[in-house]
Write a protein that holds these residues in place. Structure first.
Motif, short mmCIF file in Angstrom:
data_model
loop_
_atom_site.label_atom_id
_atom_site.label_comp_id
_atom_site.label_asym_id
_atom_site.label_seq_id
_atom_site.Cartn_x
_atom_site.Cartn_y
_atom_site.Cartn_z
N GLN A 90 -23.83 -6.08 -3.34
CA GLN A 90 -22.68 -6.89 -2.94
C GLN A 90 -21.66 -6.01 -2.22
N THR A 91 -20.89 -6.57 -1.31
CA THR A 91 -19.82 -5.83 -0.65
C THR A 91 -18.47 -6.41 -1.05
N VAL A 92 -17.46 -5.55 -1.00
CA VAL A 92 -16.09 -5.98 -1.29
C VAL A 92 -15.19 -5.46 -0.18
N THR A 93 -14.05 -6.09 0.00
CA THR A 93 -13.07 -5.66 0.99
C THR A 93 -11.92 -4.98 0.25
N VAL A 94 -11.66 -3.72 0.63
CA VAL A 94 -10.64 -2.93 -0.08
C VAL A 94 -9.75 -2.19 0.92
N GLN A 95 -8.56 -1.83 0.47
CA GLN A 95 -7.64 -1.00 1.23
C GLN A 95 -7.77 0.44 0.74
#
Length: 207
Positions: free
Chosen positions: A101-106
Motif C-alpha cells: 500500500q502507498t500513503v501520502t506524507v509530508q
C-alpha cells in the motif's frame, strides 16, 4: 527510514464527546484506527507517552504497530489534535497500512552546505521556500527527512524538487520544477533621508 515503533492501547467501548472526556480524565488519549476495508476501532492511549511521541518528531511519518487487547495493527498517524492552551493530546487518528500500500506524507527538508555556498559568503540569504515535500510512498520506505545542499550556489541560484533523491517507488505530488530553496540577495536597509527640520537641528547643534 523510520523504524516501526510499538504502542500498547486498550479498546474503547464508548465513543462520542462525553466518552472522550472521560478517557482524558483517566490520563489517556482517545484515538481511532480506520481504513483497510475494516470497521474503525476506538482505542485509548497513554496520554503522557502519546505527547512524547508527538513532540519527539517525525510523528506523522512514523509507522506504528499498535497492540489492542492482544491483536496488533500496523498503522500510520494521519492527524492529531492538541489542547490549544496546555498542548496535551486530545485525539489521534491512525490509518491502517498493508504491505504494498502507498500513503501520502509530508517529509521535512533539511538544508546543508551553507558554509560552502559562495552566495552565502557574499552576504546572500538561504531562503527556504518549502520546509516539507509531499510524496506518495510505501509506508516502510518513508524517509526521516530529505537533505539538500546549497554548496556551490551563488546569489540568485535555486534548487528544485527534482534534486531530491526519492525512495524506490516513491513519487512527488508536486511538479519536479517546484522551487524548494533559493539564495536571495542580501537585504540592504536604505538610510532615512534627512528632513529640512532635521538638517536645521543638526546645524544648530554644531553651532
Amino acid at each position: 527510514m523510520t523504524a516501526v515503533k510499538q504502542i500498547e492501547a486498550s479498546a474503547r467501548a464508548q465513543v462520542g464527546k462525553g466518552a472522550a472526556r472521560a478517557v482524558r480524565r483517566q490520563g489517556q488519549t482517545p484515538a481511532v484506527i480506520y481504513g483497510g476495508n475494516t470497521a474503525p476501532v476506538a482505542i485509548a492511549l497513554d496520554a503522557n507517552k502519546t505527547r512524547q511521541m508527538i513532540f519527539g518528531g517525525h510523528f506523522l511519518t512514523t509507522i506504528f504497530e499498535i497492540a489492542v487487547d492482544g491483536k496488533k495493527e500496523r498503522v500510520i498517524p494521519r492527524d492529531y489534535q492538541l489542547d490549544p492552551v496546555r498542548d496535551f493530546p486530545l485525539h489521534v487518528d491512525f490509518l491502517r497500512v498493508a504491505k504494498g500500500q502507498t500513503v501520502t506524507v509530508q517529509v521535512p527538508i533539511h538544508v546543508t552546505g551553507q558554509d560552502a555556498s559562495p552566495g552565502v559568503k557574499n552576504g546572500g540569504l538561504v531562503q527556504i521556500v518549502e520546509h516539507t515535500l509531499e510524496i506518495t510512498v510505501e509506508p516502510d520506505r518513508i524517509p526521516d527527512a530529505f537533505e539538500v545542499s546549497v554548496a556551490g550556489l551563488n546569489i540568485g541560484d535555486q534548487l528544485e524538487a527534482k534534486v531530491i533523491k526519492l525512495p524506490a517507488g516513491a513519487k512527488l505530488t508536486v511538479g519536479s520544477d517546484a522551487t524548494i530553496v533559493t539564495i536571495a540577495p542580501p537585504t540592504v536597509e536604505a538610510e532615512p533621508e534627512a528632513t529640512e527640520e532635521g538638517a536645521a537641528e543638526a546645524t544648530a547643534a554644531k553651532e
